[in-house]
Write an enzyme that holds these catalytic residues in place. Structure first.
Site, PDB file in Angstrom:
ATOM      1  N   SER A   1       4.698  -5.464  -3.838  1.00 39.92           N
ATOM      2  CA  SER A   1       4.453  -4.030  -3.918  1.00 39.92           C
ATOM      3  C   SER A   1       5.164  -3.286  -2.783  1.00 39.92           C
ATOM      4  O   SER A   1       6.376  -3.422  -2.637  1.00 39.92           O
ATOM      5  CB  SER A   1       2.940  -3.771  -3.919  1.00 39.92           C
ATOM      6  OG  SER A   1       2.650  -2.480  -4.389  1.00 39.92           O
ATOM      7  N   TYR A   2       4.427  -2.513  -1.961  1.00 35.20           N
ATOM      8  CA  TYR A   2       5.091  -1.793  -0.864  1.00 35.20           C
ATOM      9  C   TYR A   2       5.649  -2.744   0.184  1.00 35.20           C
ATOM     10  O   TYR A   2       6.422  -2.332   1.056  1.00 35.20           O
ATOM     11  CB  TYR A   2       4.131  -0.794  -0.217  1.00 35.20           C
ATOM     12  CG  TYR A   2       4.849   0.309   0.549  1.00 35.20           C
ATOM     13  CD1 TYR A   2       5.329   1.439  -0.121  1.00 35.20           C
ATOM     14  CD2 TYR A   2       5.060   0.216   1.916  1.00 35.20           C
ATOM     15  CE1 TYR A   2       5.999   2.433   0.567  1.00 35.20           C
ATOM     16  CE2 TYR A   2       5.725   1.216   2.610  1.00 35.20           C
ATOM     17  CZ  TYR A   2       6.192   2.321   1.930  1.00 35.20           C
ATOM     18  OH  TYR A   2       6.862   3.316   2.606  1.00 35.20           O
TER      19      TYR A   2
ATOM     20  N   HIS B   1       0.798  -7.184 -11.703  1.00 37.23           N
ATOM     21  CA  HIS B   1       1.354  -6.789 -10.410  1.00 37.23           C
ATOM     22  C   HIS B   1       1.162  -7.882  -9.357  1.00 37.23           C
ATOM     23  O   HIS B   1       2.057  -8.164  -8.569  1.00 37.23           O
ATOM     24  CB  HIS B   1       0.670  -5.495  -9.963  1.00 37.23           C
ATOM     25  CG  HIS B   1       1.281  -4.850  -8.768  1.00 37.23           C
ATOM     26  ND1 HIS B   1       2.526  -4.270  -8.791  1.00 37.23           N
ATOM     27  CD2 HIS B   1       0.811  -4.673  -7.500  1.00 37.23           C
ATOM     28  CE1 HIS B   1       2.797  -3.752  -7.598  1.00 37.23           C
ATOM     29  NE2 HIS B   1       1.767  -3.993  -6.800  1.00 37.23           N
TER      30      HIS B   1
ATOM     31  N   ASP C   1       3.229  -5.870 -15.520  1.00 33.26           N
ATOM     32  CA  ASP C   1       2.910  -4.858 -14.509  1.00 33.26           C
ATOM     33  C   ASP C   1       3.547  -3.531 -14.872  1.00 33.26           C
ATOM     34  O   ASP C   1       4.743  -3.457 -15.134  1.00 33.26           O
ATOM     35  CB  ASP C   1       3.432  -5.321 -13.146  1.00 33.26           C
ATOM     36  CG  ASP C   1       3.216  -4.294 -12.045  1.00 33.26           C
ATOM     37  OD1 ASP C   1       2.240  -3.513 -12.145  1.00 33.26           O
ATOM     38  OD2 ASP C   1       4.004  -4.280 -11.085  1.00 33.26           O
TER      39      ASP C   1
ATOM     40  N   GLY D   1       0.831  -1.213   0.000  1.00 29.81           N
ATOM     41  CA  GLY D   1       0.000   0.000   0.000  1.00 29.81           C
ATOM     42  C   GLY D   1       0.860   1.256   0.000  1.00 29.81           C
ATOM     43  O   GLY D   1       1.130   1.823  -1.055  1.00 29.81           O
TER      44      GLY D   1
END
Length: 472
Positions: A182-183, A444, A391, A86
């Site tokens: 991701s994060y 992603h 992605d 996030g």
């Protein structure tokens, strides 16, 4: 077969690797967290647990987890923690319900469906909603939400693990791994460092048998992640030559704030992702969804510093069914589902969402994870990095630039790997201390787009085996 022997205040569990002592307190906590069956759940033979683990008693801060034993031989399988990023997004909403967990939500159906490529076929699988303010995780001290950042997230996640293992001591001796996307390119290495450093000084009871971590389409270095996004967009015919060359001329991504002229160009760049999916360039968009059209909350202070200031960066991820997240939000907000999961016990005054609208500030986010990753490689941990190659959010181009910046020796360069139907699953690069894997045709959220290949990937990671370099 498990055998149980009761003595005062203690349960001895006889496993194939020896005797594990479980206190009556821990046994009671496990039983309280046992999920017997969810509404609409298909029958399964493995056990599952869900509930809260307190990470700060003074503040009343507790993180929500959901744990699935392996489908077979859980006493022999490693334990894997999955984290989404996030920051502020739920590992249960994405990881469990839409990517790699056993149960997926469905369109216009109250029933769950079993995921035939669930990662608990390879490991005992633990999902965590972190930090507080995400999903069902909560705090009784409102000021905690204003003090969140990378450091607090890592510290609370580490405290969660220590307390979780006290509740589930039968998994204490298992090999432990962390994975995320991701994060979580920030979350995973930072938590890994917490475990690595604390293992040198904690008492024996709190030692974690930590062996390594894996991150996918991961934010790891601001400069190369941002530069790689632009390069990838141009190379995949997403932006014009003029815009591409203008951004390259004006924007210096080694700076936190490249300037207003760069911001104007980046806004033009992100405009294209209003009409195609940034997270999977060749997948359809969800055209009738309140969820997918609502942007992620803008959180000042997060990485990458340049892109996170632009509204277009804050686009919510979606899956192969681009409306899947709508179904998940409906399911997770059902009172009977929350009761079955022992969730929302404090009656949080807001709906469960994939990504928190309550986190509005982020206190710290280092511009690069590379120093931590290098430290952990040198410390002997197993490190894999993978990348779905369609992605546009954290593209394979960015990851390749980031790994080049790490400066590791290449032992085996750009080798194809194969699935069991003799198809190329992607390519691998064997660095000195790190393995890089691409997943062909995945966006992603790699397990969503290529579930079979993702399960093959995690099985080889956990076994520390190379992916097959020839058809089989």
């Amino acid at each position: 077969m498990l055998q149980y022997f009761y003595i005062p205040l203690l349960l001895l569990v006889v496993l194939n690797f020896g005797v594990v002592a479980i206190s009556e307190k821990a046994l009671g906590e496990q039983e309280a967290d046992r999920v017997n069956r969810l509404p609409g759940q298909p029958p399964v033979s493995f056990k599952q647990y869900a509930g809260y683990v307190t990470v700060n008693e003074t503040h009343g801060r507790a993180l929500f987890y959901w744990f699935f034993e392996a489908t077979t031989n859980p006493h022999n399988k490693p334990l894997l923690l999955w984290l989404n990023g996030g920051p502020g997004c739920s590992s249960i909403g994405y990881g469990e319900a839409e990517e790699l967990g056993p149960f997926f939500t469905q369109k216009n159906k109250p029933e769950l469906k079993f995921n035939n490529f669930s990662w608990n076929k390879a490991a005992n699988l633990l999902f965590l909603e972190s930090p507080v303010g995400v999903g069902f995780s909560y705090t009784n001290t409102s000021s905690d939400i204003t003090e969140l950042g990378d450091t607090v997230t890592a510290q609370d996640s580490y405290k969660f693990l220590v307390n979780w293992f006290r509740r589930f001591p039968q998994f204490k001796s298992h090999e432990f791994y962390i994975a995320g996307e991701s994060y979580a390119g920030h979350y995973v290495p930072q938590l890994a460092e917490q475990i690595f450093d604390n293992n040198k000084k904690v008492i024996k009871e709190d030692y974690i048998n930590f062996k390594g971590f894996m991150v996918g389409n991961a934010l790891m270095d601001d400069e190369t992640d941002q530069k790689g996004m632009i390069e990838y967009a141009w190379d995949h015919a997403v932006i014009s030559d003029h815009l591409y060359h203008s951004i390259k001329r004006v924007c210096n991504f080694s700076l936190e704030h490249p300037g207003d002229d760069c911001d104007d160009l980046l806004n033009q760049y992100f405009d294209v992702y209003k009409i195609v999916d940034m997270y999977s360039l060749y997948a359809p968009k969800c055209v009738n969804s309140n969820f997918s059209t609502t942007p992620l909350p803008t959180i000042p202070g997060v990485a990458p510093k340049s892109f996170s200031r632009i509204e277009g960066w804050h686009k919510r991820p979606t899956g192969y069914d681009p409306c899947l997240s709508d179904y998940t939000e409906m399911y997770m907000n059902r009172p009977d589902v929350q009761a079955a999961l022992h969730a929302n016990v404090t009656k949080i005054p807001y709906r469960w969402t994939h990504c928190s609208d309550n986190i509005t500030f982020w206190s710290d986010a280092p511009s690069s994870m590379l120093p931590i990753i290098k430290k952990l490689i040198d410390g002997g941990l197993r490190v894999w990095v993978y990348s779905g190659d369609t992605d546009g959010r954290i593209p394979v181009t960015a990851t390749r630039l980031t790994l080049r910046k790490l400066g590791l020796k290449i032992n085996e360069d750009w080798t194809p790997w194969y699935t069991n139907n003799k198809q190329v699953g992607g390519w691998t690069v064997g660095y000195d201390g790190l393995s890089f894997v691409t997943v062909r045709g995945a966006g992603h959220q790699v397990p969503t787009f290529k579930p079979k290949q993702a399960l093959q990937l995690v099985r080889h990671f956990l076994a520390n085996k190379k992916l097959p370099s020839a058809p089989f």
